[in-house]
Design a protein around this motif. Structure first.
Motif, PDB file in Angstrom:
ATOM      1  N   LEU A   1      26.960  31.585   7.424  1.00 27.60           N
ATOM      2  CA  LEU A   1      27.073  32.445   6.547  1.00 27.60           C
ATOM      3  C   LEU A   1      25.670  32.693   5.799  1.00 27.60           C
ATOM      4  O   LEU A   1      25.306  33.843   5.609  1.00 27.60           O
ATOM      5  CB  LEU A   1      27.997  32.303   5.382  1.00 27.60           C
ATOM      6  CG  LEU A   1      29.483  32.178   5.885  1.00 27.60           C
ATOM      7  CD1 LEU A   1      30.064  31.922   4.779  1.00 27.60           C
ATOM      8  CD2 LEU A   1      29.970  33.418   6.517  1.00 27.60           C
ATOM      9  N   ALA A   2      24.913  31.595   5.760  1.00 27.92           N
ATOM     10  CA  ALA A   2      23.500  31.708   5.055  1.00 27.92           C
ATOM     11  C   ALA A   2      22.587  32.558   5.951  1.00 27.92           C
ATOM     12  O   ALA A   2      21.918  33.609   5.462  1.00 27.92           O
ATOM     13  CB  ALA A   2      23.219  30.470   4.978  1.00 27.92           C
TER      14      ALA A   2
ATOM     15  N   SER B   1      31.519  30.282  -2.384  1.00 23.89           N
ATOM     16  CA  SER B   1      32.794  29.440  -2.905  1.00 23.89           C
ATOM     17  C   SER B   1      33.856  29.261  -1.898  1.00 23.89           C
ATOM     18  O   SER B   1      33.802  29.827  -0.595  1.00 23.89           O
ATOM     19  CB  SER B   1      33.573  30.578  -3.850  1.00 23.89           C
ATOM     20  OG  SER B   1      34.257  31.678  -3.102  1.00 23.89           O
ATOM     21  N   PRO B   2      34.481  28.036  -2.084  1.00 24.73           N
ATOM     22  CA  PRO B   2      35.527  27.812  -0.821  1.00 24.73           C
ATOM     23  C   PRO B   2      36.455  28.891  -0.534  1.00 24.73           C
ATOM     24  O   PRO B   2      36.650  28.828   0.587  1.00 24.73           O
ATOM     25  CB  PRO B   2      36.241  26.648  -1.957  1.00 24.73           C
ATOM     26  CG  PRO B   2      35.411  26.116  -2.798  1.00 24.73           C
ATOM     27  CD  PRO B   2      34.539  27.264  -3.260  1.00 24.73           C
ATOM     28  N   THR B   3      36.851  29.601  -1.525  1.00 23.58           N
ATOM     29  CA  THR B   3      37.715  30.909  -0.962  1.00 23.58           C
ATOM     30  C   THR B   3      37.000  31.808  -0.235  1.00 23.58           C
ATOM     31  O   THR B   3      37.533  32.303   0.874  1.00 23.58           O
ATOM     32  CB  THR B   3      38.201  31.536  -2.325  1.00 23.58           C
ATOM     33  OG1 THR B   3      38.658  30.593  -3.187  1.00 23.58           O
ATOM     34  CG2 THR B   3      39.292  32.684  -1.973  1.00 23.58           C
TER      35      THR B   3
ATOM     36  N   ASP C   1      34.742  14.081   7.573  1.00 19.24           N
ATOM     37  CA  ASP C   1      34.527  14.625   8.958  1.00 19.24           C
ATOM     38  C   ASP C   1      34.790  15.985   8.939  1.00 19.24           C
ATOM     39  O   ASP C   1      34.265  16.996   9.715  1.00 19.24           O
ATOM     40  CB  ASP C   1      35.539  13.738   9.727  1.00 19.24           C
ATOM     41  CG  ASP C   1      35.097  12.229  10.127  1.00 19.24           C
ATOM     42  OD1 ASP C   1      34.114  12.001   9.870  1.00 19.24           O
ATOM     43  OD2 ASP C   1      36.259  11.480  10.427  1.00 19.24           O
ATOM     44  N   PHE C   2      35.701  16.374   7.968  1.00 17.43           N
ATOM     45  CA  PHE C   2      36.103  17.755   7.965  1.00 17.43           C
ATOM     46  C   PHE C   2      34.829  18.666   7.455  1.00 17.43           C
ATOM     47  O   PHE C   2      34.614  19.685   7.819  1.00 17.43           O
ATOM     48  CB  PHE C   2      37.264  17.969   6.903  1.00 17.43           C
ATOM     49  CG  PHE C   2      37.803  19.499   7.071  1.00 17.43           C
ATOM     50  CD1 PHE C   2      38.787  20.029   7.927  1.00 17.43           C
ATOM     51  CD2 PHE C   2      37.222  20.179   6.047  1.00 17.43           C
ATOM     52  CE1 PHE C   2      38.813  21.379   7.761  1.00 17.43           C
ATOM     53  CE2 PHE C   2      37.754  21.636   5.741  1.00 17.43           C
ATOM     54  CZ  PHE C   2      38.871  22.135   6.611  1.00 17.43           C
ATOM     55  N   MET C   3      34.357  18.170   6.314  1.00 12.75           N
ATOM     56  CA  MET C   3      33.153  18.758   5.688  1.00 12.75           C
ATOM     57  C   MET C   3      32.207  18.988   6.761  1.00 12.75           C
ATOM     58  O   MET C   3      31.590  19.907   6.853  1.00 12.75           O
ATOM     59  CB  MET C   3      32.618  18.034   4.458  1.00 12.75           C
ATOM     60  CG  MET C   3      33.858  17.849   3.508  1.00 12.75           C
ATOM     61  SD  MET C   3      34.110  19.606   2.584  1.00 12.75           S
ATOM     62  CE  MET C   3      32.518  20.142   2.019  1.00 12.75           C
ATOM     63  N   GLY C   4      31.702  17.919   7.560  1.00 11.38           N
ATOM     64  CA  GLY C   4      30.722  17.973   8.378  1.00 11.38           C
ATOM     65  C   GLY C   4      30.887  18.702   9.797  1.00 11.38           C
ATOM     66  O   GLY C   4      29.858  19.607  10.317  1.00 11.38           O
ATOM     67  N   ALA C   5      32.311  18.739  10.228  1.00  9.97           N
ATOM     68  CA  ALA C   5      32.519  19.847  11.478  1.00  9.97           C
ATOM     69  C   ALA C   5      32.785  20.968  11.050  1.00  9.97           C
ATOM     70  O   ALA C   5      32.644  21.714  12.110  1.00  9.97           O
ATOM     71  CB  ALA C   5      33.412  18.761  12.124  1.00  9.97           C
ATOM     72  N   THR C   6      33.391  21.407   9.810  1.00  6.30           N
ATOM     73  CA  THR C   6      34.144  22.791   9.673  1.00  6.30           C
ATOM     74  C   THR C   6      33.067  23.504   8.601  1.00  6.30           C
ATOM     75  O   THR C   6      32.906  24.556   8.871  1.00  6.30           O
ATOM     76  CB  THR C   6      35.521  22.532   9.364  1.00  6.30           C
ATOM     77  OG1 THR C   6      36.129  21.892  10.406  1.00  6.30           O
ATOM     78  CG2 THR C   6      35.914  24.069   9.058  1.00  6.30           C
ATOM     79  N   VAL C   7      33.043  22.904   7.517  1.00  4.50           N
ATOM     80  CA  VAL C   7      32.631  23.505   6.331  1.00  4.50           C
ATOM     81  C   VAL C   7      31.054  23.646   6.164  1.00  4.50           C
ATOM     82  O   VAL C   7      30.540  24.790   6.184  1.00  4.50           O
ATOM     83  CB  VAL C   7      32.817  22.868   4.926  1.00  4.50           C
ATOM     84  CG1 VAL C   7      32.323  23.413   3.931  1.00  4.50           C
ATOM     85  CG2 VAL C   7      34.570  22.579   4.593  1.00  4.50           C
ATOM     86  N   GLU C   8      30.331  22.683   6.459  1.00  2.00           N
ATOM     87  CA  GLU C   8      28.992  22.945   6.752  1.00  2.00           C
ATOM     88  C   GLU C   8      28.252  23.768   7.719  1.00  2.00           C
ATOM     89  O   GLU C   8      27.581  24.568   7.603  1.00  2.00           O
ATOM     90  CB  GLU C   8      28.329  21.443   7.047  1.00  2.00           C
ATOM     91  CG  GLU C   8      27.046  21.595   6.976  1.00  2.00           C
ATOM     92  CD  GLU C   8      26.022  20.156   7.009  1.00  2.00           C
ATOM     93  OE1 GLU C   8      24.784  20.096   7.291  1.00  2.00           O
ATOM     94  OE2 GLU C   8      26.619  18.976   6.722  1.00  2.00           O
ATOM     95  N   PRO C   9      28.955  23.827   9.073  1.00  2.00           N
ATOM     96  CA  PRO C   9      28.464  24.623   9.942  1.00  2.00           C
ATOM     97  C   PRO C   9      28.804  26.044   9.627  1.00  2.00           C
ATOM     98  O   PRO C   9      27.912  27.037   9.869  1.00  2.00           O
ATOM     99  CB  PRO C   9      29.305  24.291  11.275  1.00  2.00           C
ATOM    100  CG  PRO C   9      29.511  22.873  10.941  1.00  2.00           C
ATOM    101  CD  PRO C   9      29.796  22.640   9.718  1.00  2.00           C
ATOM    102  N   GLN C  10      30.010  26.351   9.050  1.00  3.96           N
ATOM    103  CA  GLN C  10      30.204  27.656   8.408  1.00  3.96           C
ATOM    104  C   GLN C  10      29.286  28.431   7.527  1.00  3.96           C
ATOM    105  O   GLN C  10      28.884  29.399   7.332  1.00  3.96           O
ATOM    106  CB  GLN C  10      31.848  28.104   8.037  1.00  3.96           C
ATOM    107  CG  GLN C  10      32.121  29.194   7.822  1.00  3.96           C
ATOM    108  CD  GLN C  10      32.179  30.216   9.025  1.00  3.96           C
ATOM    109  OE1 GLN C  10      31.862  29.707  10.219  1.00  3.96           O
ATOM    110  NE2 GLN C  10      32.397  31.343   8.930  1.00  3.96           N
TER     111      GLN C  10
ATOM    112  N   GLY D   1      25.208  21.566   3.389  1.00  2.00           N
ATOM    113  CA  GLY D   1      24.159  22.174   4.445  1.00  2.00           C
ATOM    114  C   GLY D   1      23.040  22.658   3.545  1.00  2.00           C
ATOM    115  O   GLY D   1      22.387  23.777   3.942  1.00  2.00           O
ATOM    116  N   GLY D   2      22.645  22.271   2.520  1.00  2.00           N
ATOM    117  CA  GLY D   2      21.490  22.733   1.701  1.00  2.00           C
ATOM    118  C   GLY D   2      21.641  24.009   0.785  1.00  2.00           C
ATOM    119  O   GLY D   2      20.886  24.569   0.105  1.00  2.00           O
ATOM    120  N   HIS D   3      23.174  24.375   0.764  1.00  2.00           N
ATOM    121  CA  HIS D   3      23.489  25.678   0.050  1.00  2.00           C
ATOM    122  C   HIS D   3      24.680  25.066  -0.987  1.00  2.00           C
ATOM    123  O   HIS D   3      25.386  24.370  -0.787  1.00  2.00           O
ATOM    124  CB  HIS D   3      23.959  26.564   1.062  1.00  2.00           C
ATOM    125  CG  HIS D   3      22.917  27.033   2.027  1.00  2.00           C
ATOM    126  ND1 HIS D   3      21.930  28.044   1.589  1.00  2.00           N
ATOM    127  CD2 HIS D   3      22.979  26.507   3.362  1.00  2.00           C
ATOM    128  CE1 HIS D   3      21.289  28.027   2.909  1.00  2.00           C
ATOM    129  NE2 HIS D   3      21.750  27.478   3.830  1.00  2.00           N
TER     130      HIS D   3
END
Length: 331
Positions: A213-214, A19-21, A200-209, A106-108
């Protein structure tokens, strides 16, 4: 080693791990995410969380059919103070209240529920989120913070998918005080997110994290609590971490990250190490390393029943943690 979670604790919903949180909390302290999501140490909601959930429910009911919040509960009284400054939806289109959706990153899957979304005159979407706090003046997120907030940007990303022709998404975070004496009036923090910024934010920050986590989630059985780094400067976040007593006990505190070390780069290094260890374990499971030969007895029936990966072309076989010489059976 952390003891198993008590059986009477509620279990984490599997879909909440991304989840985002949860993603945002993991960037602050990955051990807190691991304890709840992987180890299953879930604790009942804090009173402040339960109060916020109840206020959300009252506001959703009011937005849906103008049901007035009750006056005989604290949550109802807090909601009563908030309804006067809710957005005017009389001219809004595509109104969605408590809308659940799944965003693939990122496939998740990232699962989320947005409190309120709508458009005006068929234009660009607005995402409205209720935020309760005992001190919203201190804990609110300014527009600049919303532009770098994982929850806000995930909500915007889903809205861009919902409205593929939209150029921007308006984020309105509505802050409501839960103070019982002289609460200040609710107020908004608003940010306009353009599509390119969000991508840009989703690709640089959210997807790598999410990818990190996966890896750590899949490695769950291979990790103990002491393997997972902690950020002890985050122990007081959101009214105090429920795991801090366990976390700060010796010897677990021997691997405490300094605040300046709790970074994306450090978490990435940890995830890469976990990934390498998982790959090595998988290789060893499929092709056990050949230690020095030791001789044990095996029957032909047991030899024939061994998996193909446990037998070599020269007849040697793997058993008891070592490669054994080719057996000779009586004919």
């Amino acid at each position: 080693m952390l003891p198993p979670p008590p059986n009477d604790l509620p279990r984490e919903d599997p879909h909440k791990r991304f989840s985002p949180t949860r993603i945002g909390a993991s960037l602050r302290c990955i051990r807190r995410w691991w304890l709840r999501t992987v180890a299953g140490h879930i604790y009942p909601d804090k009173p402040s969380t339960a109060l916020g959930t109840a206020v959300h429910a009252h506001l959703a009911a009011f937005l849906a059919d103008r049901t007035a919040p009750p006056n005989d509960t604290r949550a109802g009284r807090v909601a009563q103070l908030a309804i006067g400054r809710l957005p005017d939806l009389s001219r809004a289109d595509d109104i969605q209240i408590e809308q659940s959706s799944t965003l693939i990153v990122g496939g998740h899957p990232i699962h989320m529920t947005r409190d309120l979304t709508y458009t005006r005159h068929g234009g660009n979407p607005v995402v409205h989120d209720h935020k309760t706090s005992s001190d919203p003046g201190k804990w609110n997120k300014r527009p600049a913070a919303l532009m770098a907030d994982i929850q806000a940007q995930c909500y915007a990303a889903q809205s861009f998918l919902d409205y593929p022709r939209a150029d921007d998404v308006t984020l309105t975070w509505y802050y409501i005080s839960t103070a019982e004496k002289r609460p200040p009036p609710p107020f908004y923090s608003t940010a306009l997110v353009e599509r390119q910024h969000n991508a840009d934010f989703m690709g640089a920050t959210v997807e790598p994290q999410v990818r990190r986590l996966a890896v750590i989630y899949e490695a769950g059985p291979l990790l103990s609590l002491a393997d997972v780094p902690a950020n002890y400067s985050a122990c007081g976040d959101f009214g105090g971490c429920e795991h801090r007593t366990t976390c700060q006990s010796s010897p677990l505190k021997t691997w405490a990250l300094k605040p300046e070390d709790q970074s994306v780069e450090q978490q990435s290094t940890f995830a890469e190490r976990v990934r390498a260890e998982m790959a090595a374990k998988q290789r060893n499971d499929l092709n056990p390393p050949p230690p020095e030969d030791t001789n044990i007895m095996i029957t032909k029936a047991d030899y024939d029943a061994l998996p193909a990966t446990y037998k070599q072309a020269d007849g040697r076989y793997y058993a008891d943690g070592a490669w054994q010489p080719a057996p000779v059976f009586d004919t």
